[in-house]
Design a protein around this motif. Structure first.
Motif, PDB file in Angstrom:
ATOM      1  N   TRP A   6      -4.629  -8.653  -7.708  1.00  0.00           N
ATOM      2  CA  TRP A   6      -5.444  -7.445  -7.753  1.00  0.00           C
ATOM      3  C   TRP A   6      -4.575  -6.189  -7.598  1.00  0.00           C
ATOM      4  CZ3 TRP A   6      -5.694  -4.024  -3.633  1.00  0.00           C
ATOM      5  CH2 TRP A   6      -5.198  -4.479  -2.422  1.00  0.00           C
ATOM      6  N   THR A   7      -5.066  -5.071  -8.123  1.00  0.00           N
ATOM      7  CA  THR A   7      -4.437  -3.764  -7.944  1.00  0.00           C
ATOM      8  C   THR A   7      -5.530  -2.714  -7.801  1.00  0.00           C
ATOM      9  OG1 THR A   7      -4.325  -3.306 -10.305  1.00  0.00           O
ATOM     10  CG2 THR A   7      -2.389  -4.343  -9.309  1.00  0.00           C
ATOM     11  N   HIS A   8      -5.184  -1.621  -7.162  1.00  0.00           N
ATOM     12  CA  HIS A   8      -6.123  -0.509  -6.998  1.00  0.00           C
ATOM     13  C   HIS A   8      -5.337   0.798  -7.066  1.00  0.00           C
ATOM     14  CE1 HIS A   8      -9.286   2.068  -5.489  1.00  0.00           C
ATOM     15  NE2 HIS A   8      -8.337   2.629  -4.778  1.00  0.00           N
ATOM     16  N   ARG A   9      -5.911   1.781  -7.757  1.00  0.00           N
ATOM     17  CA  ARG A   9      -5.370   3.141  -7.799  1.00  0.00           C
ATOM     18  C   ARG A   9      -6.533   4.112  -7.727  1.00  0.00           C
ATOM     19  NH1 ARG A   9      -0.151   3.661 -11.262  1.00  0.00           N
ATOM     20  NH2 ARG A   9       0.615   1.532 -11.181  1.00  0.00           N
ATOM     21  N   SER A  10      -6.385   5.117  -6.869  1.00  0.00           N
ATOM     22  CA  SER A  10      -7.420   6.147  -6.786  1.00  0.00           C
ATOM     23  C   SER A  10      -6.803   7.434  -6.271  1.00  0.00           C
ATOM     24  CB  SER A  10      -8.571   5.699  -5.878  1.00  0.00           C
ATOM     25  OG  SER A  10      -8.104   5.387  -4.575  1.00  0.00           O
ATOM     26  N   ALA A  11      -7.475   8.547  -6.552  1.00  0.00           N
ATOM     27  CA  ALA A  11      -7.038   9.867  -6.087  1.00  0.00           C
ATOM     28  C   ALA A  11      -8.094  10.437  -5.156  1.00  0.00           C
ATOM     29  CB  ALA A  11      -6.802  10.795  -7.271  1.00  0.00           C
ATOM     30  N   HIS A  12      -7.633  11.127  -4.112  1.00  0.00           N
ATOM     31  CA  HIS A  12      -8.529  11.638  -3.068  1.00  0.00           C
ATOM     32  C   HIS A  12      -8.131  13.061  -2.702  1.00  0.00           C
ATOM     33  CE1 HIS A  12     -10.020   7.534  -2.505  1.00  0.00           C
ATOM     34  NE2 HIS A  12      -8.771   7.193  -2.788  1.00  0.00           N
ATOM     35  N   ASP A  13      -9.050  13.771  -2.073  1.00  0.00           N
ATOM     36  CA  ASP A  13      -8.792  15.157  -1.692  1.00  0.00           C
ATOM     37  C   ASP A  13      -7.779  15.293  -0.560  1.00  0.00           C
ATOM     38  OD1 ASP A  13     -10.500  16.218  -3.614  1.00  0.00           O
ATOM     39  OD2 ASP A  13     -12.236  16.140  -2.275  1.00  0.00           O
ATOM     40  N   SER A  14      -7.633  14.251   0.252  1.00  0.00           N
ATOM     41  CA  SER A  14      -6.722  14.326   1.400  1.00  0.00           C
ATOM     42  C   SER A  14      -6.213  12.938   1.764  1.00  0.00           C
ATOM     43  CB  SER A  14      -7.451  14.928   2.609  1.00  0.00           C
ATOM     44  OG  SER A  14      -8.442  14.026   3.069  1.00  0.00           O
ATOM     45  N   LEU A  15      -5.169  12.897   2.583  1.00  0.00           N
ATOM     46  CA  LEU A  15      -4.679  11.619   3.092  1.00  0.00           C
ATOM     47  C   LEU A  15      -5.740  10.938   3.944  1.00  0.00           C
ATOM     48  CD1 LEU A  15      -0.994  12.529   4.034  1.00  0.00           C
ATOM     49  CD2 LEU A  15      -1.731  10.855   2.325  1.00  0.00           C
ATOM     50  N   THR A  16      -6.508  11.707   4.675  1.00  0.00           N
ATOM     51  CA  THR A  16      -7.580  11.146   5.495  1.00  0.00           C
ATOM     52  C   THR A  16      -8.608  10.438   4.626  1.00  0.00           C
ATOM     53  OG1 THR A  16      -7.281  12.847   7.186  1.00  0.00           O
ATOM     54  CG2 THR A  16      -9.393  11.690   7.176  1.00  0.00           C
ATOM     55  N   ASP A  17      -8.990  11.079   3.523  1.00  0.00           N
ATOM     56  CA  ASP A  17      -9.946  10.450   2.605  1.00  0.00           C
ATOM     57  C   ASP A  17      -9.375   9.169   1.994  1.00  0.00           C
ATOM     58  OD1 ASP A  17     -11.697  12.519   3.102  1.00  0.00           O
ATOM     59  OD2 ASP A  17     -11.352  13.535   1.186  1.00  0.00           O
ATOM     60  N   VAL A  23       0.859  -1.181   0.000  1.00  0.00           N
ATOM     61  CA  VAL A  23       0.000   0.000   0.000  1.00  0.00           C
ATOM     62  C   VAL A  23       0.891   1.225   0.000  1.00  0.00           C
ATOM     63  CG1 VAL A  23      -1.678   1.375   1.300  1.00  0.00           C
ATOM     64  CG2 VAL A  23      -1.943  -1.107   1.166  1.00  0.00           C
ATOM     65  N   ARG A  24       0.618   2.148  -0.929  1.00  0.00           N
ATOM     66  CA  ARG A  24       1.362   3.400  -0.992  1.00  0.00           C
ATOM     67  C   ARG A  24       0.397   4.577  -0.938  1.00  0.00           C
ATOM     68  NH1 ARG A  24       4.669   2.610  -6.316  1.00  0.00           N
ATOM     69  NH2 ARG A  24       2.954   1.191  -6.735  1.00  0.00           N
ATOM     70  N   PHE A  25       0.783   5.576  -0.182  1.00  0.00           N
ATOM     71  CA  PHE A  25       0.104   6.864  -0.179  1.00  0.00           C
ATOM     72  C   PHE A  25       1.075   7.851  -0.811  1.00  0.00           C
ATOM     73  CE2 PHE A  25      -1.912   4.649   3.366  1.00  0.00           C
ATOM     74  CZ  PHE A  25      -3.244   4.909   3.138  1.00  0.00           C
ATOM     75  N   LEU A  26       0.629   8.518  -1.870  1.00  0.00           N
ATOM     76  CA  LEU A  26       1.464   9.482  -2.568  1.00  0.00           C
ATOM     77  C   LEU A  26       0.777  10.833  -2.572  1.00  0.00           C
ATOM     78  CD1 LEU A  26       1.401   6.584  -4.273  1.00  0.00           C
ATOM     79  CD2 LEU A  26       3.245   7.718  -5.438  1.00  0.00           C
ATOM     80  N   LEU A  27       1.565  11.886  -2.655  1.00  0.00           N
ATOM     81  CA  LEU A  27       1.032  13.238  -2.751  1.00  0.00           C
ATOM     82  C   LEU A  27       1.446  13.822  -4.089  1.00  0.00           C
ATOM     83  CD1 LEU A  27       1.935  14.486   0.838  1.00  0.00           C
ATOM     84  CD2 LEU A  27      -0.247  13.567   0.020  1.00  0.00           C
ATOM     85  N   ALA A  28       0.479  14.334  -4.840  1.00  0.00           N
ATOM     86  CA  ALA A  28       0.753  14.913  -6.156  1.00  0.00           C
ATOM     87  C   ALA A  28      -0.297  15.965  -6.475  1.00  0.00           C
ATOM     88  CB  ALA A  28       0.757  13.840  -7.230  1.00  0.00           C
ATOM     89  N   SER A  29       0.147  17.137  -6.849  1.00  0.00           N
ATOM     90  CA  SER A  29      -0.765  18.210  -7.278  1.00  0.00           C
ATOM     91  C   SER A  29      -1.879  18.468  -6.275  1.00  0.00           C
ATOM     92  CB  SER A  29      -1.366  17.887  -8.643  1.00  0.00           C
ATOM     93  OG  SER A  29      -0.353  17.717  -9.600  1.00  0.00           O
ATOM     94  N   GLY A  30      -1.557  18.475  -5.007  1.00  0.00           N
ATOM     95  CA  GLY A  30      -2.548  18.757  -3.980  1.00  0.00           C
ATOM     96  C   GLY A  30      -3.529  17.635  -3.718  1.00  0.00           C
ATOM     97  N   ARG A  31      -3.272  16.470  -4.257  1.00  0.00           N
ATOM     98  CA  ARG A  31      -4.156  15.314  -4.066  1.00  0.00           C
ATOM     99  C   ARG A  31      -3.392  14.186  -3.405  1.00  0.00           C
ATOM    100  NH1 ARG A  31      -9.467  15.179  -5.547  1.00  0.00           N
ATOM    101  NH2 ARG A  31      -9.247  13.275  -6.691  1.00  0.00           N
ATOM    102  N   ALA A  32      -4.109  13.313  -2.740  1.00  0.00           N
ATOM    103  CA  ALA A  32      -3.534  12.116  -2.144  1.00  0.00           C
ATOM    104  C   ALA A  32      -3.903  10.937  -3.037  1.00  0.00           C
ATOM    105  CB  ALA A  32      -4.078  11.909  -0.740  1.00  0.00           C
ATOM    106  N   CYS A  33      -2.900  10.220  -3.481  1.00  0.00           N
ATOM    107  CA  CYS A  33      -3.124   9.054  -4.338  1.00  0.00           C
ATOM    108  C   CYS A  33      -2.933   7.795  -3.507  1.00  0.00           C
ATOM    109  CB  CYS A  33      -2.153   9.060  -5.503  1.00  0.00           C
ATOM    110  SG  CYS A  33      -2.298  10.533  -6.525  1.00  0.00           S
ATOM    111  N   LEU A  34      -3.835   6.867  -3.666  1.00  0.00           N
ATOM    112  CA  LEU A  34      -3.773   5.579  -2.991  1.00  0.00           C
ATOM    113  C   LEU A  34      -3.474   4.522  -4.039  1.00  0.00           C
ATOM    114  CD1 LEU A  34      -4.278   3.572  -0.660  1.00  0.00           C
ATOM    115  CD2 LEU A  34      -6.726   3.717  -1.212  1.00  0.00           C
ATOM    116  N   MET A  35      -2.420   3.763  -3.791  1.00  0.00           N
ATOM    117  CA  MET A  35      -2.072   2.649  -4.671  1.00  0.00           C
ATOM    118  C   MET A  35      -1.934   1.417  -3.791  1.00  0.00           C
ATOM    119  SD  MET A  35       0.686   4.613  -7.084  1.00  0.00           S
ATOM    120  CE  MET A  35       0.811   3.307  -8.265  1.00  0.00           C
ATOM    121  N   ALA A  36      -2.670   0.376  -4.126  1.00  0.00           N
ATOM    122  CA  ALA A  36      -2.629  -0.852  -3.333  1.00  0.00           C
ATOM    123  C   ALA A  36      -2.595  -2.041  -4.279  1.00  0.00           C
ATOM    124  CB  ALA A  36      -3.847  -0.933  -2.418  1.00  0.00           C
ATOM    125  N   GLU A  37      -1.940  -3.092  -3.835  1.00  0.00           N
ATOM    126  CA  GLU A  37      -1.876  -4.294  -4.661  1.00  0.00           C
ATOM    127  C   GLU A  37      -1.675  -5.514  -3.784  1.00  0.00           C
ATOM    128  OE1 GLU A  37       2.591  -4.506  -6.215  1.00  0.00           O
ATOM    129  OE2 GLU A  37       1.606  -2.578  -6.646  1.00  0.00           O
TER     130      GLU A  37
END
Length: 83
Positions: free
Chosen positions: A35-46, A17-31
């Protein structure tokens, strides 16, 4: 310049599981196996909240990911200019 920063990166035998920060967004990458998952969120909390609903995420990886994220957040609060 758009810079992506790896904020937290957790690896276990069950996956990653990775939490990344890019362009003011928090990206979640999990695998995990198969299976794999990628999504972008407004904050690390989200992003952390969304992690809880990933159907194939192992419970141990989930807990370790949140522990690692909390540790990194504490570090950031203690040393604001370190990263």
């Amino acid at each position: 310049m758009n810079v992506t920063r790896h904020f937290s990166d957790t690896r276990t035998d069950q996956g990653r599981v990775r939490f990344l920060l890019a362009s003011g967004r928090a990206c979640l990458m999990a695998e995990g196996p198969g299976w794999t998952h990628r999504s972008a969120h407004d904050s690390l909390t989200d992003a952390a909240t969304f992690l809880a609903v990933l159907p194939r995420l192992d419970g141990g990886l989930y807990r370790q990911s949140l522990d690692d994220l909390e540790h990194q957040l504490e570090f950031e609060r203690s040393y604001p200019g370190a990263a």
